[in-house]
Design an enzyme around this catalytic site. Structure first.
Site, PDB file in Angstrom:
ATOM      1  CG  ASN A   1      37.112  34.207  40.380  1.00  0.00           C
ATOM      2  OD1 ASN A   1      36.283  33.316  40.217  1.00  0.00           O
ATOM      3  ND2 ASN A   1      36.918  35.215  41.221  1.00  0.00           N
TER       4      ASN A   1
ATOM      5  CG  HIS B   1      30.404  43.343  39.209  1.00  0.00           C
ATOM      6  ND1 HIS B   1      31.324  44.297  39.553  1.00  0.00           N
ATOM      7  CD2 HIS B   1      29.310  43.591  39.965  1.00  0.00           C
ATOM      8  CE1 HIS B   1      30.806  45.097  40.464  1.00  0.00           C
ATOM      9  NE2 HIS B   1      29.584  44.695  40.735  1.00  0.00           N
TER      10      HIS B   1
HETATM   11  C1  GRF Z   1      35.913  38.485  42.833  1.00  0.00           C
HETATM   12  O1  GRF Z   1      34.797  38.609  43.661  1.00  0.00           O
HETATM   13  C2  GRF Z   1      35.631  39.118  41.485  1.00  0.00           C
HETATM   14  O2  GRF Z   1      34.307  39.033  41.086  1.00  0.00           O
HETATM   15  C3  GRF Z   1      35.918  40.551  41.741  1.00  0.00           C
HETATM   16  O3  GRF Z   1      37.009  40.559  42.626  1.00  0.00           O
HETATM   17  C4  GRF Z   1      37.056  39.328  43.361  1.00  0.00           C
HETATM   18  C5  GRF Z   1      38.404  38.744  43.086  1.00  0.00           C
HETATM   19  O4  GRF Z   1      38.673  37.580  43.763  1.00  0.00           O
HETATM   20  N1  GRF Z   1      36.008  41.291  40.519  1.00  0.00           N
HETATM   21  P1  GRF Z   1      39.942  36.730  43.345  1.00  0.00           P
HETATM   22  O5  GRF Z   1      41.115  37.695  43.204  1.00  0.00           O
HETATM   23  O6  GRF Z   1      39.637  36.029  42.070  1.00  0.00           O
HETATM   24  O7  GRF Z   1      40.169  35.786  44.484  1.00  0.00           O
END
Ligand code: GRF
Length: 194
Positions: free
Chosen positions: A19, A109
């Protein structure tokens, strides 16, 4: 005429950082918003490598820096971000940081809060709980951060189906895709309102 300063975003991540990567990509050439730093609490977080690729300064910190010495708070105050985005960040944000940036910290989340949230509800644990509950829908929640895990006001939710045959991993992949699709736009809107 002088250009107004760009809105500044700081990202916090603990792990892979996919993300975080989406945000760094989206704002790399943006006219009015930029990512000024990525903070990570884990030296093995792949998010750190991703920040390097995008030439975003990375700050590695430990529990002492976050909860005791005030080092992270001080670094944040120097950066003076308009928005702090927790993108896969697992530690509870201490009160002094929440209070220093009121309504400026948001978390993503991977489920439809208020269900499937709270301490310990992260990563695959969330999707396992959703599948075990035989929920028909899951999705993403982007919300403001206060002193309790997953309890701040919602900014945005988006739903997706849960299929009867889904494994937690299959559901996780569907939800992560939703996160990648919607997070940058929602953060852009929020940043521009600051
Ligand atoms: C995502 O599903 C986010 O919602 C959660 O942890 C995960 C992280 O994924 N809080 P990344 O590290 O962004 O690949």
């Amino acid at each position: 005429m002088a250009q107004p300063d760009k809105k500044k975003i700081v990202i916090f991540a603990s792990g892979s950082g996919s993300n975080a990567q989406r945000l760094m990509e989206y704002f790399e050439h943006h006219n009015s918003v930029r990512v000024v730093a990525l903070f990570a609490n884990n030296p093995k977080a792949y998010a750190l490598k991703r920040a390097e690729t995008f030439h975003v300064p990375a700050f590695l910190f430990n529990r002492e820096d976050f909860y005791q010495s005030g080092k992270v708070l001080q670094q944040l105050q120097e950066l003076n971000p308009d928005l702090i985005v927790l993108a896969g960040f697992l530690w509870l944000v201490p009160q002094n940081i929440v209070q220093a940036f009121p309504n400026k910290i948001v978390n993503i989340h991977p489920a439809l809060l208020p269900e499937y949230g709270g301490k310990g509800m992260h990563g695959i644990h969330v999707h396992t709980a959703v599948v075990q509950a035989k929920a028909k829908e899951s999705g993403i929640t982007i919300h403001l951060v206060n002193e309790e895990y997953d309890k701040g006001d919602f900014v945005y939710q988006h739903r997706c189906p849960v299929h009867e045959t889904d494994t937690p991993e299959e559901l996780a992949a569907r939800v992560l895709q939703l996160e990648h699709e919607h997070l940058p736009r929602v953060i852009e809107e929020l940043a521009l309102k600051q």
